[in-house]
Write a protein that holds these residues in place. Structure first.
Motif, PDB file in Angstrom:
ATOM      1  N   THR A 198       0.843  -1.185   0.000  1.00  0.00           N
ATOM      2  CA  THR A 198       0.000   0.000   0.000  1.00  0.00           C
ATOM      3  C   THR A 198       0.887   1.247   0.000  1.00  0.00           C
ATOM      4  O   THR A 198       1.975   1.245   0.584  1.00  0.00           O
ATOM      5  CB  THR A 198      -0.925   0.015   1.232  1.00  0.00           C
ATOM      6  OG1 THR A 198      -1.654   1.254   1.246  1.00  0.00           O
ATOM      7  CG2 THR A 198      -0.129  -0.092   2.513  1.00  0.00           C
ATOM      8  N   GLU A 199       0.433   2.289  -0.647  1.00  0.00           N
ATOM      9  CA  GLU A 199       1.228   3.512  -0.753  1.00  0.00           C
ATOM     10  C   GLU A 199       1.532   4.128   0.620  1.00  0.00           C
ATOM     11  O   GLU A 199       2.556   4.788   0.807  1.00  0.00           O
ATOM     12  CB  GLU A 199       0.495   4.548  -1.614  1.00  0.00           C
ATOM     13  CG  GLU A 199       0.021   4.047  -2.972  1.00  0.00           C
ATOM     14  CD  GLU A 199       1.155   3.787  -3.947  1.00  0.00           C
ATOM     15  OE1 GLU A 199       2.329   3.957  -3.569  1.00  0.00           O
ATOM     16  OE2 GLU A 199       0.870   3.400  -5.086  1.00  0.00           O
ATOM     17  N   ILE A 257       6.749   2.987  -7.006  1.00  0.00           N
ATOM     18  CA  ILE A 257       6.059   1.805  -6.501  1.00  0.00           C
ATOM     19  C   ILE A 257       6.677   1.424  -5.166  1.00  0.00           C
ATOM     20  O   ILE A 257       7.899   1.362  -5.031  1.00  0.00           O
ATOM     21  CB  ILE A 257       6.178   0.612  -7.473  1.00  0.00           C
ATOM     22  CG1 ILE A 257       5.650   0.975  -8.864  1.00  0.00           C
ATOM     23  CG2 ILE A 257       5.402  -0.600  -6.933  1.00  0.00           C
ATOM     24  CD1 ILE A 257       5.845  -0.130  -9.897  1.00  0.00           C
ATOM     25  N   CYS A 258       5.839   1.148  -4.172  1.00  0.00           N
ATOM     26  CA  CYS A 258       6.281   0.744  -2.840  1.00  0.00           C
ATOM     27  C   CYS A 258       6.272  -0.777  -2.763  1.00  0.00           C
ATOM     28  O   CYS A 258       5.247  -1.418  -3.005  1.00  0.00           O
ATOM     29  CB  CYS A 258       5.342   1.336  -1.789  1.00  0.00           C
ATOM     30  SG  CYS A 258       5.880   1.083  -0.083  1.00  0.00           S
ATOM     31  N   VAL A 259       7.421  -1.365  -2.420  1.00  0.00           N
ATOM     32  CA  VAL A 259       7.570  -2.825  -2.470  1.00  0.00           C
ATOM     33  C   VAL A 259       8.276  -3.315  -1.210  1.00  0.00           C
ATOM     34  O   VAL A 259       9.148  -2.640  -0.670  1.00  0.00           O
ATOM     35  CB  VAL A 259       8.375  -3.244  -3.720  1.00  0.00           C
ATOM     36  CG1 VAL A 259       8.606  -4.741  -3.742  1.00  0.00           C
ATOM     37  CG2 VAL A 259       7.645  -2.816  -4.985  1.00  0.00           C
ATOM     38  N   ALA A 260       7.900  -4.518  -0.736  1.00  0.00           N
ATOM     39  CA  ALA A 260       8.557  -5.112   0.423  1.00  0.00           C
ATOM     40  C   ALA A 260       8.373  -6.624   0.396  1.00  0.00           C
ATOM     41  O   ALA A 260       7.600  -7.168  -0.404  1.00  0.00           O
ATOM     42  CB  ALA A 260       8.001  -4.532   1.722  1.00  0.00           C
ATOM     43  N   ASP A 261       9.101  -7.303   1.274  1.00  0.00           N
ATOM     44  CA  ASP A 261       8.963  -8.741   1.475  1.00  0.00           C
ATOM     45  C   ASP A 261       8.127  -8.953   2.726  1.00  0.00           C
ATOM     46  O   ASP A 261       8.328  -8.278   3.739  1.00  0.00           O
ATOM     47  CB  ASP A 261      10.347  -9.372   1.643  1.00  0.00           C
ATOM     48  CG  ASP A 261      10.263 -10.778   2.204  1.00  0.00           C
ATOM     49  OD1 ASP A 261       9.648 -11.627   1.550  1.00  0.00           O
ATOM     50  OD2 ASP A 261      10.800 -11.002   3.309  1.00  0.00           O
ATOM     51  N   ILE A 290      16.154  -2.671   5.453  1.00  0.00           N
ATOM     52  CA  ILE A 290      16.157  -3.000   4.033  1.00  0.00           C
ATOM     53  C   ILE A 290      14.781  -2.779   3.406  1.00  0.00           C
ATOM     54  O   ILE A 290      14.621  -2.943   2.202  1.00  0.00           O
ATOM     55  CB  ILE A 290      16.612  -4.451   3.801  1.00  0.00           C
ATOM     56  CG1 ILE A 290      15.678  -5.425   4.520  1.00  0.00           C
ATOM     57  CG2 ILE A 290      18.041  -4.640   4.256  1.00  0.00           C
ATOM     58  CD1 ILE A 290      15.946  -6.878   4.225  1.00  0.00           C
ATOM     59  N   LEU A 291      13.807  -2.450   4.227  1.00  0.00           N
ATOM     60  CA  LEU A 291      12.450  -2.304   3.719  1.00  0.00           C
ATOM     61  C   LEU A 291      11.810  -1.038   4.279  1.00  0.00           C
ATOM     62  O   LEU A 291      12.150  -0.607   5.384  1.00  0.00           O
ATOM     63  CB  LEU A 291      11.613  -3.522   4.123  1.00  0.00           C
ATOM     64  CG  LEU A 291      12.115  -4.851   3.567  1.00  0.00           C
ATOM     65  CD1 LEU A 291      11.366  -5.997   4.219  1.00  0.00           C
ATOM     66  CD2 LEU A 291      11.966  -4.902   2.063  1.00  0.00           C
ATOM     67  N   PRO A 292      10.847  -0.480   3.557  1.00  0.00           N
ATOM     68  CA  PRO A 292      10.419  -0.874   2.212  1.00  0.00           C
ATOM     69  C   PRO A 292      11.393  -0.362   1.151  1.00  0.00           C
ATOM     70  O   PRO A 292      12.252   0.464   1.431  1.00  0.00           O
ATOM     71  CB  PRO A 292       9.056  -0.180   2.073  1.00  0.00           C
ATOM     72  CG  PRO A 292       9.228   1.075   2.890  1.00  0.00           C
ATOM     73  CD  PRO A 292      10.088   0.662   4.069  1.00  0.00           C
ATOM     74  N   ALA A 293      11.225  -0.850  -0.055  1.00  0.00           N
ATOM     75  CA  ALA A 293      12.041  -0.403  -1.176  1.00  0.00           C
ATOM     76  C   ALA A 293      11.165   0.392  -2.140  1.00  0.00           C
ATOM     77  O   ALA A 293       9.967   0.126  -2.271  1.00  0.00           O
ATOM     78  CB  ALA A 293      12.656  -1.599  -1.896  1.00  0.00           C
TER      79      ALA A 293
END
Length: 267
Positions: A177-178, A195-199, A233-236
């Protein structure tokens, strides 16, 4: 690759010059034939430096990457290697191309990494074969949805201390989610162009050296590795390719015109 960040969460850190996916696994050899390994040599009044980044082939004469990889002070030389798995050896599958021309987005902002995208022109063109192929990009109307599972590959750092990986690594990431990135990066994060990305386990991410590589969702390159926070390391954050698709198409048309006999850039 895990995206590792070296600055405080109040700032953003580009991942150029570092090297590996954290928490990832080695991919099957040549299973990502669109991947490009970038060697960036920068010469100025001080000691020359070499950086590594990722990129990806979108046409036989064009590679997309992150603008911060090549936007350096001093004389910059870029070499693209296609068809590679282990970048520390000369594999027969590899094609090394010295890049003479590239186009950084005119509104690229190095301070906050907005519009972090560059188009590299390959001359000679890449030879398309089983080890070197291009990947599709989304149209300006396509928007990858929250919850979509994607993959990120590269040769970046495999831990926060390094070193970089010799072989191509990959991790699975999920579009978030943004709100997550807006809370983390405040006004630096722009939903329309990022774009907001994570594991989901917060243990896997791209990191140094993975900058410029693609976020592949549903067999298309939807994002470009751009930046992340310092102490985690997150989010990317990835550059949203669909937002820049009209600009990419315009520049690709210019590439084609430059190849016509008698054009200023033709040989």
């Amino acid at each position: 690759m895990l995206l590792l960040l070296l600055i405080s969460s109040a700032f953003v850190l580009p991942w150029a010059g570092a090297g590996r996916i954290i928490g990832g696994k080695e991919v099957k050899r040549h299973s990502r034939p669109y991947m490009a390994f970038l060697e960036i040599q920068v010469s100025n009044q001080s000691v020359p430096k070499t950086y590594n980044c990722g990129g990806f082939l979108i046409r036989p004469d064009a590679v997309l990457s992150a603008a911060h990889c090549v936007a350096k002070e001093g004389r910059v030389r870029v070499t693209v290697t296609l068809g590679a798995h282990n970048v520390r050896v000369r594999e027969r599958s590899q094609q090394r191309i010295h890049v003479r021309d590239w186009v950084i987005h005119p509104k690229y902002s190095p301070g906050d990494l907005k519009n972090d995208i560059v188009l590299l022109k390959l001359k000679p063109r890449a030879r398309i074969n089983e080890n070197v192929k291009f990947i599709s990009i989304p149209s300006s109307r396509e928007r990858v949805r929250e919850g979509t599972k994607c993959k990120v590959a590269g040769w970046g750092w495999t831990s926060v201390e390094g070193p970089s990986s010799n072989v191509m690594m990959e991790v699975e990431q999920e579009v978030q989610t943004e709100d997550i990135c807006q809370q983390q990066f405040k006004c630096k994060y722009q939903p329309q162009s990022m774009i907001c990305v994570a594991d989901e386990d917060s243990e896997k991410a791209p990191f140094h050296g993975d900058s410029g590589g693609p976020l592949v969702c549903n067999r298309k390159a939807h994002g470009i590795v751009s930046y992340g926070p310092q102490r985690s390391i997150l989010p990317a954050v990835f550059t949203r390719i669909s937002y820049f698709e009209p600009w990419i198409r315009k520049e690709l048309r210019k590439f084609a015109l430059q190849e016509l006999p008698g054009s200023p850039s033709s040989d």
